[in-house]
Design a protein around this motif. Structure first.
Motif, mmCIF file in Angstrom:
data_model
loop_
_atom_site.group_PDB
_atom_site.id
_atom_site.type_symbol
_atom_site.label_atom_id
_atom_site.label_comp_id
_atom_site.label_asym_id
_atom_site.label_seq_id
_atom_site.Cartn_x
_atom_site.Cartn_y
_atom_site.Cartn_z
ATOM 1 N N SER A 153 -11.841 7.845 -22.372
ATOM 2 C CA SER A 153 -12.325 7.651 -23.744
ATOM 3 C C SER A 153 -12.925 6.263 -23.926
ATOM 4 N N GLY A 180 -7.042 12.286 -34.228
ATOM 5 C CA GLY A 180 -8.501 12.256 -34.192
ATOM 6 C C GLY A 180 -9.101 11.555 -35.389
ATOM 7 N N ASP A 181 -8.463 11.688 -36.560
ATOM 8 C CA ASP A 181 -8.994 11.092 -37.788
ATOM 9 C C ASP A 181 -8.678 9.599 -37.904
ATOM 10 N N ARG A 231 -8.993 7.359 -33.414
ATOM 11 C CA ARG A 231 -10.170 7.367 -32.523
ATOM 12 C C ARG A 231 -11.171 6.297 -32.969
ATOM 13 N N ASP A 279 -5.013 16.529 -35.143
ATOM 14 C CA ASP A 279 -6.030 16.235 -36.154
ATOM 15 C C ASP A 279 -5.848 14.829 -36.723
#
Length: 267
Positions: free
Chosen positions: A23, A107-108, A111, A104
């Protein structure tokens, strides 16, 4: 777009199985070069390429583990391969649970370039410490169910962007007393179910979204990620005992510093 797809697929394949955070590498082209997201179909493609690479490289081990596991559930008893297969299944559970419950939210909220940079540095230092303190006595068949659960919890931590799934599982394996080769092999083998499940989840979302796909980009993603991941696994296992983990740790520290500088420069 095809050039970007090739380069991103190569980056994904090379970094997926090295302890240096895929990433962290995938955020750099978007931040520095302004490359746009290739889309969910491309993500599925590069995961498929990486999955096929690790299955192909460990095809003999995968066949032996699968046969022993099937024999064990049919009442044929246990051997070293069946126990390792069950350990890999156990090690997959924590990441699945954490991903379903908090995927979720992660990710919100996590990241971001700052999180990726800090995780790259912190977990790189943890890898160095684990290698420095490692006893290097056990092979992957001696991990046991407690060790498998610890490795699985470590794999769940890799949901934090910048951690590196291979890096944190290698760290956990070294802390358990596995040799570098054994920790790396266990990490590669346990990547098979988790990459398959993550890719399947993405594929189901893709089908439900009815998004437009560039089949040329998808094909490029599969082939390039397969080739680079296969080369990465071979080279990494060949060099690991010879060079240790320090070069990867130093690389992570440098990469994290660059990311921090880029994020600070952007305000």
């Amino acid at each position: 777009m095809e050039v970007q797809a090739v380069l991103l697929a190569l980056i994904q394949g090379f970094t997926e199985f090295l302890p240096i955070s895929s990433s962290a590498h995938l955020i750099l082209p978007s931040v520095l070069l302004g490359w746009r997201d290739q889309g969910m179909a491309f993500d599925v493609a590069v995961h498929l390429g990486s999955l096929l690479a690790v299955i192909y490289y460990f095809r003999k081990e995968v066949r032996a583990l699968a046969a022993a596991w099937l024999k064990s559930i049919r009442g044929g008893g246990h051997n070293a391969e069946s126990r390792l297969a069950w350990c890999i299944i156990l090690a997959t559970i924590p990441a699945c649970v954490v991903g379903l419950l908090f995927g979720d939210w992660i990710g919100d909220h996590l990241r971001s370039g700052w999180v990726i940079a800090l995780a790259t540095i912190v977990f790189g230092l943890l890898l160095w410490w684990a290698d420095h303190m490692a006893r290097l006595q056990k092979n992957e068949y001696q991990a046991g169910w407690r060790g498998a659960l610890m490795l699985g919890c470590a794999q769940a931590l890799a949901l934090i962007p910048g951690t590196s799934r291979s890096g944190i599982t290698l760290t956990a394996g070294l802390m358990l007393g596995l040799t570098r080769q054994a920790a790396a092999r266990f990490s590669f083998l346990m990547s098979i179910p988790i990459i398959f499940l993550a890719g399947s989840h993405q594929a189901s979302d893709l089908i439900g979204s009815q998004a437009m796909m560039s089949w040329s980009a998808v094909g490029v993603g599969v082939l390039a990620s397969f080739a680079s991941a296969l080369a990465c696994i071979h080279v990494f296992l060949a060099l690991l005992n010879r060079i240790g983990v320090l070069p990867f740790v130093l690389y992570r520290l440098g990469l994290g510093a660059v990311l921090l500088w880029v994020m600070a420069a952007q305000g």
